[in-house]
Design an enzyme around this catalytic site. Sequence first.
Site: not given
Length: 294
Positions: A41-42, A67, A130, A106, A134, A13-14
């Site tokens: 695969d978490i 995300t 989301y 986040t 998180k 990812g980013m």
Amino acid sequence: MANRTILVTGAGGMVGSYVSAAFPDDRLVLTDIRNAPQVLDICDAQAVNDAVEQYRPDVVLHLAAATDVDYCQQDPDFAYRANTLGTENIARACEAVNAVLVYLSTMCVFWGDKTKPYTEADPPRPKTVYGCTKWYGEQAVTTIMKRYFICRAGWMIGGGPRDAKFVGKMVQLMRDGRTQLKAVNDKFGSLTYARDLLANIAVLLDTEHYGLYHILNGGVVDRYQVALSIRDILGMSNVTIEPVGSGEFPAPAPRARYEAGRNTRLEQLGLNRMPDWRSALETYLRDELSESLS
């Protein structure tokens, strides 16, 4: 400290794109890289346990997550499996081998009803699915583990040519010759340049100051201000940007009015290495995106 083994989830990812540069002297186990064999695969507890047992990492940098805020809102079960149960699986596996966990969270854990930056002392109250999932992940980490860093990021920037978020989209529109653009000016937040984030995490990992941290580039900003800065930094004086309300861009998930924060704990410990938001944006544009305009 170096020569550690660091297992990275979601390394494709980013944020993951900067891991190798941030930890050049460590042995990195990068999972979920495109066209690479190491897929983790978490959501599969046994797969997580097997991977952690195989590599016996000193640190697990947990970046894998769902995300897409709007998709999470539309499919809460998916979001819960990825962001909450997946994080719980990682935390249990880390605790079993005494690995330090770095969990990327986040600022979306807050409702957005403040008028000044959120600190680590403010109680979470998420506005979106989301944000909820998180935050539940944060709770799993604090319940299960003794040695962890929970790192809350803001509006993420980074990724270079693969950047599909706001900054990348604005640069793309300017590159395509669009001279009339709109940007929202009624939502406020803090930027987090992914490269700066990992650099500050590297500083934290050399300490034993475990716990919760906000890791944000300094200052409060709205999307309109970011767009104006992009235009000015890139010298695109022919571009006009109109400030508009968020109603111009309806979305499935509600957005908090205010998601800005302050790195209070880093500041108290003398460990804050995050530059202000405009310096971070300028560095990112000039180092990674300016060539895409040529």
